[in-house]
Design a protein around this motif. Structure first.
Motif, PDB file in Angstrom:
ATOM      1  N   UNK A  77       0.856  -1.314  -0.084  1.00 51.07           N
ATOM      2  CA  UNK A  77       0.086   0.176  -0.085  1.00 51.07           C
ATOM      3  C   UNK A  77       0.874   1.322  -0.035  1.00 51.07           C
ATOM      4  N   UNK A  78       1.835   1.268   0.577  1.00 49.33           N
ATOM      5  CA  UNK A  78       2.957   2.308   0.774  1.00 49.33           C
ATOM      6  C   UNK A  78       3.844   2.593  -0.598  1.00 49.33           C
ATOM      7  N   UNK A  79       3.865   1.477  -1.291  1.00 49.10           N
ATOM      8  CA  UNK A  79       4.568   1.496  -2.466  1.00 49.10           C
ATOM      9  C   UNK A  79       3.655   1.956  -3.526  1.00 49.10           C
ATOM     10  N   UNK A  80       2.558   1.715  -3.340  1.00 41.93           N
ATOM     11  CA  UNK A  80       1.359   2.162  -4.295  1.00 41.93           C
ATOM     12  C   UNK A  80       1.386   3.757  -4.086  1.00 41.93           C
ATOM     13  N   UNK A  81       1.238   4.218  -2.942  1.00 39.16           N
ATOM     14  CA  UNK A  81       1.102   5.506  -2.639  1.00 39.16           C
ATOM     15  C   UNK A  81       2.078   6.309  -3.281  1.00 39.16           C
ATOM     16  N   UNK A  82       3.179   5.894  -2.796  1.00 38.06           N
ATOM     17  CA  UNK A  82       4.493   6.415  -3.490  1.00 38.06           C
ATOM     18  C   UNK A  82       4.856   6.577  -5.045  1.00 38.06           C
ATOM     19  N   UNK A  83       4.192   5.236  -5.734  1.00 39.22           N
ATOM     20  CA  UNK A  83       4.030   5.401  -7.426  1.00 39.22           C
ATOM     21  C   UNK A  83       3.245   6.624  -7.527  1.00 39.22           C
ATOM     22  N   UNK A  84       2.096   6.673  -6.977  1.00 41.02           N
ATOM     23  CA  UNK A  84       1.071   7.685  -7.499  1.00 41.02           C
ATOM     24  C   UNK A  84       1.563   9.104  -7.103  1.00 41.02           C
ATOM     25  N   UNK A  85       2.240   9.301  -5.964  1.00 43.70           N
ATOM     26  CA  UNK A  85       2.708  10.604  -5.624  1.00 43.70           C
ATOM     27  C   UNK A  85       3.776  11.016  -6.233  1.00 43.70           C
ATOM     28  N   UNK A  86       4.572  10.325  -6.903  1.00 44.86           N
ATOM     29  CA  UNK A  86       5.865  10.695  -7.606  1.00 44.86           C
ATOM     30  C   UNK A  86       5.748  10.591  -9.195  1.00 44.86           C
ATOM     31  N   UNK A  87       4.467   9.786  -9.766  1.00 45.77           N
ATOM     32  CA  UNK A  87       4.365   9.634 -11.057  1.00 45.77           C
ATOM     33  C   UNK A  87       4.395  10.889 -12.068  1.00 45.77           C
ATOM     34  N   UNK A  88       3.826  11.874 -11.526  1.00 43.28           N
ATOM     35  CA  UNK A  88       4.110  13.047 -12.266  1.00 43.28           C
ATOM     36  C   UNK A  88       4.892  14.472 -11.870  1.00 43.28           C
ATOM     37  N   UNK A  89       5.834  14.116 -10.954  1.00 41.67           N
ATOM     38  CA  UNK A  89       6.672  15.105 -10.442  1.00 41.67           C
ATOM     39  C   UNK A  89       7.513  15.433 -11.570  1.00 41.67           C
ATOM     40  N   UNK A  90       8.088  16.784 -11.333  1.00 40.76           N
ATOM     41  CA  UNK A  90       9.091  17.246 -12.508  1.00 40.76           C
ATOM     42  C   UNK A  90      10.130  16.255 -12.654  1.00 40.76           C
ATOM     43  N   UNK A  91      10.793  15.638 -11.551  1.00 38.46           N
ATOM     44  CA  UNK A  91      11.967  14.843 -11.720  1.00 38.46           C
ATOM     45  C   UNK A  91      11.636  13.529 -12.495  1.00 38.46           C
ATOM     46  N   UNK A  92      10.526  13.115 -12.737  1.00 39.65           N
ATOM     47  CA  UNK A  92      10.076  12.145 -13.676  1.00 39.65           C
ATOM     48  C   UNK A  92      10.053  12.638 -15.121  1.00 39.65           C
ATOM     49  N   UNK A  93      10.104  13.850 -15.451  1.00 40.40           N
ATOM     50  CA  UNK A  93       9.914  14.341 -17.022  1.00 40.40           C
ATOM     51  C   UNK A  93      10.876  13.574 -17.577  1.00 40.40           C
ATOM     52  N   UNK A  94      11.968  13.743 -17.314  1.00 41.83           N
ATOM     53  CA  UNK A  94      12.997  13.003 -18.447  1.00 41.83           C
ATOM     54  C   UNK A  94      12.602  11.447 -18.551  1.00 41.83           C
ATOM     55  N   UNK A  95      12.386  10.679 -17.967  1.00 45.15           N
ATOM     56  CA  UNK A  95      11.970   9.421 -18.037  1.00 45.15           C
ATOM     57  C   UNK A  95      10.691   9.315 -19.133  1.00 45.15           C
ATOM     58  N   UNK A  96       9.867   9.932 -18.593  1.00 47.00           N
ATOM     59  CA  UNK A  96       8.650   9.981 -19.313  1.00 47.00           C
ATOM     60  C   UNK A  96       8.689  10.490 -20.865  1.00 47.00           C
ATOM     61  N   UNK A  97       9.575  11.444 -20.877  1.00 47.38           N
ATOM     62  CA  UNK A  97       9.843  12.026 -22.349  1.00 47.38           C
ATOM     63  C   UNK A  97      10.686  10.713 -23.061  1.00 47.38           C
ATOM     64  N   UNK A  98      11.574   9.891 -22.502  1.00 42.93           N
ATOM     65  CA  UNK A  98      12.353   8.946 -23.192  1.00 42.93           C
ATOM     66  C   UNK A  98      11.283   7.697 -23.705  1.00 42.93           C
ATOM     67  N   UNK A  99      10.346   7.407 -22.713  1.00 45.51           N
ATOM     68  CA  UNK A  99       9.271   6.546 -22.856  1.00 45.51           C
ATOM     69  C   UNK A  99       8.420   6.927 -24.054  1.00 45.51           C
ATOM     70  N   UNK A 100       8.046   8.097 -24.116  1.00 47.89           N
ATOM     71  CA  UNK A 100       7.072   8.570 -25.269  1.00 47.89           C
ATOM     72  C   UNK A 100       7.818   8.622 -26.687  1.00 47.89           C
ATOM     73  N   UNK A 101       9.134   9.015 -26.619  1.00 43.61           N
ATOM     74  CA  UNK A 101      10.077   9.042 -27.919  1.00 43.61           C
ATOM     75  C   UNK A 101      10.275   7.360 -28.339  1.00 43.61           C
ATOM     76  N   UNK A 102      10.650   6.538 -27.188  1.00 45.14           N
ATOM     77  CA  UNK A 102      10.826   5.128 -27.382  1.00 45.14           C
ATOM     78  C   UNK A 102       9.552   4.569 -28.247  1.00 45.14           C
ATOM     79  N   UNK A 103       8.341   4.841 -27.729  1.00 45.14           N
ATOM     80  CA  UNK A 103       7.178   4.256 -28.476  1.00 45.14           C
ATOM     81  C   UNK A 103       7.108   4.620 -29.612  1.00 45.14           C
ATOM     82  N   UNK A 104       7.335   5.873 -30.056  1.00 45.03           N
ATOM     83  CA  UNK A 104       7.341   6.589 -31.388  1.00 45.03           C
ATOM     84  C   UNK A 104       8.431   5.885 -32.335  1.00 45.03           C
TER      85      UNK A 104
END
Length: 202
Positions: A77-104
């Motif tokens: 339950x704590x792991x899940x809360x942490x995943x949700x809390x940090x999913x859209x933090x600015x620190x996660x942006x570089x990895x999300x950008x890579x995922x989007x580009x990788x999919x393309x």
């Protein structure tokens, strides 16, 4: 330097370059400049498409590890809360950008296509395992952990893409709220386990 160490140094430098510049903009010259070596040395060990795919895989796998797979000693339950809390933090942006580009890139790059499929499968297994672990720990009940994992991953990627696009109607806080609601709909909290929406309020 032994060949194995040289290969690892190249991969590590590539990871740093990709996080800074993205998959589309990064070049072999960026990597060789990061390493302080000539282009010929890099091409002796890797093709650019294979190196780019391998570096992305390392980044994606490290992200999965730090978020879920290396936290088996923490309640689900704590792991899940942490995943949700940090999913859209600015620190996660570089990895999300890579995922989007990788999919393309996966549409035209067979090497990246294999890596995206493998890393997506690892995310799916990690999230499904987290739902299953929460059931075992008595935090919630979930009738379809594997299906829930696919739905949550799809929503995560979609919300991340929209957030990065900068639509003012979808703030990071709103994206987090939508993800929280979706996760809560996937399971039934058991007695004594507070809902995520109650514990994630800021």
């Amino acid at each position: 330097m032994p060949a194995s160490q040289r290969r690892e140094a190249i991969i590590t430098a590539s990871q740093k370059v990709l996080l800074a510049k993205g998959l589309m903009a990064a070049t072999t010259r960026d990597v060789t400049e990061e390493l302080g070596v000539g282009v010929g040395l890099l091409s002796h060990y890797f093709s650019w498409t294979d190196l780019r795919s391998l570096a992305f895989a390392r980044i994606a796998q490290a992200d999965i590890d730090s978020a879920i797979r290396q936290r088996c000693d923490v309640e689900a339950s704590q792991v899940l809360r942490d995943v949700i809390a940090t999913a859209f933090a600015e620190s996660a942006d570089p990895v999300w950008r890579l995922w989007i580009e990788a999919t393309e890139l996966a549409a035209t790059d067979p090497s990246m296509s294999r890596v995206v499929a493998a890393c997506t499968d690892q995310w799916w297994q990690a999230v499904a395992g987290l739902f299953e672990r929460g059931c075992v720990e008595g935090a919630w009940s979930c009738g379809d952990p594997q299906g829930a994992s696919w739905r949550i991953i799809a929503l995560l990627q979609g919300l991340a893409g929209l957030t990065l696009a900068g639509d003012p109607r979808l703030t990071r806080a709103e994206a987090t709220r939508h993800l929280t609601i979706a996760v809560e709909r996937e399971y039934q909290a058991l007695a004594g386990s507070p809902a995520l929406s109650q514990t994630n309020r800021r």
